[in-house]
Each structure stands twice: as C-alpha cells, then as structure tokens.
Design an enzyme around this catalytic site. Structure first.
Site, PDB file in Angstrom:
ATOM      1  CE  LYS A  94      -4.192  -1.759   0.108  1.00 49.12           C
ATOM      2  NZ  LYS A  94      -5.082  -1.579  -1.066  1.00 49.12           N
ATOM      3  CD  GLU A 112     -10.143   3.955   0.472  1.00 51.69           C
ATOM      4  OE1 GLU A 112     -10.021   5.188   0.404  1.00 51.69           O
ATOM      5  OE2 GLU A 112      -9.410   3.175  -0.177  1.00 51.69           O
ATOM      6  CB  SER A 170       0.064  -7.971  -1.396  1.00 48.22           C
ATOM      7  OG  SER A 170      -0.866  -8.786  -0.701  1.00 48.22           O
TER       8      SER A 170
END
Lengths: 406, 273
Positions: free
Chosen positions: A99, A121, A388
């Site tokens: 991210k 969010e 990830s």
C-alpha cells in the site's frame, strides 16, 4: 473475446474519459468533478516531470526500502510440488504491505497541490496505516475512515494509526465495512474539497484514481520482471496475486501484460465458497454496474443494490473491483479465480511453517491458488506470487479461528 | 412542453416559487409513501421528488442515509418507487414527479427498460446524483425517447465552461447544490447562492431550483428570493423519521410532514414578486 497483443492495447487504457473499454469513468456528484479534473491535469504534468520522478524514486528507495526482494520459496515449492515459486516480498516494505508505494506517490501529489489535509478509507487497515505514516512524515492532518466492523477486527492497526497522529473515524452506516468507509470518505471529500486530498487505496474510484494508483503500484511488476530475468534467466510462466480492489495485482501484472508467454491469475476471496453466496468475488460471480465512481463488476442483487460480502480477510471484503481488472477479464488477458477462507488459512500456516514468512490473509489467497497451480506445472517452470503484505495484523483473526484466547 | 417545465412556467406567471419536497420511497414503510405524496401536494408542494433507496447513498448526510436504510428494510426498491408513482397518478395527474437516486439501480434495470416503465407510470423526470454530463449520453438518449426530463446538478465548484455544457444537456430545471457537502448540512449562505445563480442565469433560461441546507420557512424565503424554486429534503425526512420513531400513526406522519411543507410554502409566498 480474444486479445490481440500486437496492437499494444494495454498501454492505451484508460482513454481520455478514464475508460477501460466500457469500464471506469467518473460517476461522482458534480461537486467533485472539478477536483478530479484538477488532479488529472496535475498528475499528467507531473508524470512526465523528471524532478517529480526523482522525488518519488528517492522516497521508494530510502523511505519504503525498495527494491523489495524476489525470493525463491524452495521448501514451500517442494511441499506443494511442481513449479518453482518465487515470492515478491512487498511484505518487507515500510509499514508491511504494498500500500505504501501508492500513498507515497499520492502524498507527493497532495504536497504539490498545496493540500494540508489527507483522508483515506481502509479495510484491513494497511492503507490507513500507510496513509497515516506518510501524513506524519509530511506534517499533514490525516483522517482515516474505517467500518466499525473492521475497527473491531483490526484493533492493532487502529492503534498504529492513532500512534501516528491520525484520527480514525469508525463508520456505522450500511454494512460497516470497506465499502461504507469509502462512502464516508467521499462524503468528507465533497465537504472539504478545498483543502483536502483523498488518498484512495486501490485501483477503484473515479478517474484518474484507477490510472494513477496503477502507475504508482507498477513498480512491483517492473522490479519483478527485471529480477526474474536476472535471477532465473527468464520470464516467469505465471503470475499470481490476490484481488480485492486489485492494486497489488495490477501493480504486478501490468508491466507483463505484453509478454504473451506469461499467464496471469487474479485470486478473489471465495469466503465460505462461491456457491454459498458468502464471498467477495465480483469478477467470478458478479455483474457490471456502477459504484464508487466507476463502472465495474459488482456483487449486486436483482434490483441493483450492493450486496454484503464475506471474507476472512478484511482487505478483500469489498463488493467491487478496479475497472481495469473488469476489462482484463473481458479481453481474456487475466484469469480470475477464487480461493476460499479455509484454503487461505491453510496457506497462511503452510508458508509460515516452511519458510518462516507469515503472510497477510489477503496474500494467503494468492498463495493458496499458486499452490494448486504449481502442482499442475513442471519443475522447469516458475510462478511469481505477490506477497502483498505481512501477517502480523491478522494474528488475532487466526488465533480466534484456532480457538486461542489471549 | 414537459409537465415540469409547464409547472415552472405557470408559477413564474403567478410570480410564485416552486416548492419541491423530497421523501424516500418506502420510508418509513411502503404504505405511507403515496399518502405522503398527496399530503405534500395538499400542503403546497409543486413538484414531488421521490428518492430511490440505495445501499450506498454517497451524497447523503446521516438523516437521508438512515431513510435509505429504513426504506430498504421495508423492502422498497426502484420498481416499488415506480409502482408508487403509478398509484399516485390514479388520483393526481397534474403534479410533476421526479425520481432522485443513484446510477446503479437504474443501470441495472437497463436504461431503455427504465425509460419505458417510467413513461408508463407517468413519471416526469430523473435525477441521478452520480451520472455527470460526461457519462450521461446513454441514459439521456432513452429519457429523451420517452419525453422525460433529466435534471442535472450544478455545484458551487462547477466552473463556467462546465455550466455551459451542463445546461446544454439539461431540461426541466437545474438543481443548484447550495453548498459543498452532503444533504442536510447546515452552512447555507443565501448571498453566495445568489451570486452563483446569477452566473448560471448567464448561461441558461432554464428554471433554477436550489437544494441542500433549506430547512424552514426562513431559509426557503432567503434562497427563494433569487431562485425559481427550493428543494426541501433532510428537514422533511427528519420530521417524518422522528414521528415514526415516536410511534406516530400514519395520520400523524402526514400531519407533521404537511405542517412543515405548509410553513415553507408560506415562507416562499411571502416573497414579493
């Protein structure tokens, strides 16, 4: 539909209106339209600006810790049998997931636009943490919207965000998960559009977000492609990544789209099994519609109402998916498949025990499918799985399921 | 001329302003909506705006969000909203009715099928919050085929060039969003609204109705001084919700709704023409 790779269609999307074929676009209230145009104009200017690229590359190298390794998981490969499996270690980035590649990029855009406040969010909390982190570093006020249900499931990340100086706003509307957090972030943005930058965490939302988040995440695939050539002397035979909104998957896949020999698998959350109806697999079991600013595959009922989703992983618990994935599904370039809760949990334990790497439950869905796929391949073939994120945040969820009580 | 355009023309000739109340179809229950619509007309409403319940009402503040949740819980969907219009038309063939909602339920029904059904029940217009001019070609073609108005939003953030492209695709009236924010926000600035309306009038002769933040006779009067009409949503939805939460009978629901609308009507009618 067949794919004509010779036309380089993959570099042609999105078009000027932000469309990937019939998907994407800008379905938002009028109040936000000029903010989106302003963002797009700035992004198109900065994307070609060597100084901006240098700033971004420097952050990725020295703050995020890139490049992330491409690690061959030999013991786990032996255990599942068949192909060699390599893991793209996004879990080793600062804040523990892919991210941050995107939040660093969008925060630079916010800085260039002179915004003093950022909002985000979050579902599992990884994007919220990555946003709170970069906000702390740049001295920006930060509000993170998070469904009340996810606040409960991800208490550790909630506290991390608070430590970083962010305000976490629990969202109590609708299903109280990621989709409702995104609704609430949109409501905040429409109210504070003058001084606020909305850092969207995935390749969804209105144009230009699916494009710019993809561009910021493509560093994953560019590195993986070069590392594969350097370390194995060839391109991989297959790529596997989990798909919630789809940002880690598009980041890995996109730089390989024109490599015809590379097969791609996007793994959606099968929840209790697609047949049960309790899952989060819109590409597998949904139909096209409009939500959160774009046209894409959605989980919706016969009246066009958005359905509740289920996944053991909060980060995949979303009824939509990035519009580029919808297009890649329709043109047939990427195969979209599912792994269910139980398979993901088994993969979580397997990788932890055989490699000493604890994956996020999101990434465990990709691992579960990769294990199945590898078994059908030969030892000369290779698979790259996007690892990830790391699994520390999920320890409470796993412990609950295993009947552990702290 | 559409029924909506005709209503604005008729009001302008009388030197009066349009009062457009908004309620959500199926809030607080399926049976109350059509009687509420008639009560609003009797209390002085000129056009009825009927909200289509949606699971993700992104532009709504808390009051209308909860109304969508109540309506969904009572089973109301787009097809029910259309059926309510048909029932309303059995007794009222004059008052224009428009549906306000979000793209997905309409998209899922299919633009052509929606247009056919909407025309069949006697609907006059559609306002979809999240279909801006860039995305409207598909739905507009179908609405125009059946002679239905598509109502567009213009916001305080809409630049001049966009205002021109919006008014070129709009019909019926323009809905000016009085503030940056969600429905029911409380920071209405009538002078700021007046300045924006003047800019919009340079680009169009379409009637301009103002919504977001109008909650009583006084705010309606101040905004109505420069607008052609006002939309009242959250304030009305709130009195209905409070009455319903207090266990009010249907008769009492209709009465509190009618009282608010009548009061706002008197505020608008106090504007000297």
């Amino acid at each position: 539909m067949t794919t004509d790779l010779s036309t380089k269609i993959f570099a042609s999307v999105p078009d000027a209106e932000g469309r990937f074929g019939v998907y994407g676009g800008k379905f938002v209230a009028e109040t936000l339209m000029s903010a989106l145009s302003e963002l797009e104009a700035l992004y198109r200017k900065l994307a070609d600006d060597p100084e901006f690229q240098r700033e971004l590359d420097e952050d990725l190298a020295h703050y995020v810790g890139r490049p992330s390794p491409l690690y061959e998981a030999r013991r786990w490969s032996d255990r599942v049998g068949g192909a060699r499996i390599l893991l793209k270690r996004e879990d080793l980035n600062h804040t523990g997931a892919h991210k941050v590649n995107n939040t660093v990029g969008q925060a630079l855009l916010a800085k260039h636009m002179g915004k003093r406040r950022v909002i985000a969010e979050t579902g599992a909390g990884q994007h919220g943490v990555a946003t709170a982190t970069i906000a702390a570093r740049l001295g920006l006020e930060c509000h993170v919207f998070m469904g009340e249900e996810d606040v409960r499931r991800q208490a550790l990340n909630v506290y991390r965000m608070k430590l970083l100086g962010a305000t976490v706003v629990p969202v109590t509307s609708g299903s109280r998960t990621l989709k409702d957090a995104m609704n609430e972030a949109m409501r905040d943005w429409v109210t504070n559009v003058d001084d606020t930058f909305y850092i969207i965490g995935t390749v969804a939302g209105p144009h230009p977000y699916p494009m710019l988040v993809r561009d910021f995440q493509c560093v994953i695939g560019r590195e993986a492609r070069a590392q594969s050539l350097a370390q194995t002397g060839r391109l991989p035979d297959a790529l596997v990544a989990c798909v919630g909104g789809g940002s880690n998957a598009i980041g890995l896949f996109h730089p390989f789209l024109e490599d015809e020999s590379v097969a791609m698998y996007g793994v959606e959350a099968g929840g209790h099994g697609v047949a049960s109806g309790e899952h989060a697999a819109p590409l597998t079991a949904g139909t096209p519609g409009v939500l959160h600013g774009n046209r894409t595959y959605l989980m919706q009922d016969e009246d066009g109402q958005i359905m509740h989703t289920h996944s053991v992983s909060a980060g995949l618990d979303y009824p939509g998916v990035g519009p580029e994935h919808s297009w890649l599904k329709d043109v047939g370039r990427v195969n979209y498949v599912t792994a269910d809760d139980a398979e993901a949990l088994a993969a979580f334990h397997d990788l932890t025990r055989t490699e000493g790497i604890m994956p996020a439950l999101e990434s465990a869905h990709a691992l579960a499918y990769a294990g199945r796929l590898a078994a059908t391949m030969t030892p000369e073939q290779t698979i790259i799985v996007n690892l990830s994120g790391r699994g520390d945040k999920d320890i409470h969820t796993v412990a609950d399921i295993d009947g552990m009580d702290f | 001329m559409s029924k909506i355009a005709g209503r604005f023309q008729q009001l302008a000739a009388q030197g009066r302003k349009a009062l457009v109340p908004y309620i959500v179809a199926g809030d607080p229950n399926l049976a109350s909506t059509v009687p509420l619509m008639h009560a609003l007309v009797a209390a002085g409403a000129d056009i009825i705006e009927l909200g289509v319940p949606f699971s993700d009402p992104m532009s709504e503040g808390p009051v209308i969000q909860k109304a969508h949740e109540r309506a969904l819980a009572s089973g109301a969907r787009l097809r029910d909203a259309l059926a309510m219009v048909a029932t309303f038309r059995e007794q009222d063939s004059e008052t224009p009715v428009l549906l306000m909602g979000y793209a997905n339920p309409v998209e899922h029904m299919g633009y052509a099928r929606f247009a056919d059904q909407a025309a069949a029940v006697g609907l006059d217009g559609l306002l979809t919050v999240d279909i801006p001019p860039e995305e409207v070609a598909g739905v507009n073609a179908e609405l125009h085929r059946v002679g239905m108005d598509n109502i567009f939003l213009i916001a305080p953030t809409t630049p001049k060039a966009r205002i021109e492209s919006i008014v070129n695709q709009a019909s019926g009236f323009i809905y000016y969003v009085a503030l940056k924010g969600v429905t029911g926000a409380g920071n209405l600035d009538a002078e700021d609204v007046a300045r924006h309306l003047a800019h919009i009038r340079e680009a169009t002769t379409l009637p301009l109705a103002v919504g977001f933040g109008i909650k009583d006779a006084e705010s309606a009067r101040r905004v109505g001084a420069t607008a052609d009409g006002v939309v009242v949503g959250s304030a009305l939805v709130d009195v209905i919700a409070q009455a319903a939460a207090g266990g009010a009978s249907q008769e009492d629901l209709l009465r509190v709704a009618a009282e608010l609308v009548a009061s706002i009507r008197s505020g608008l009618d106090s504007i000297a023409s």
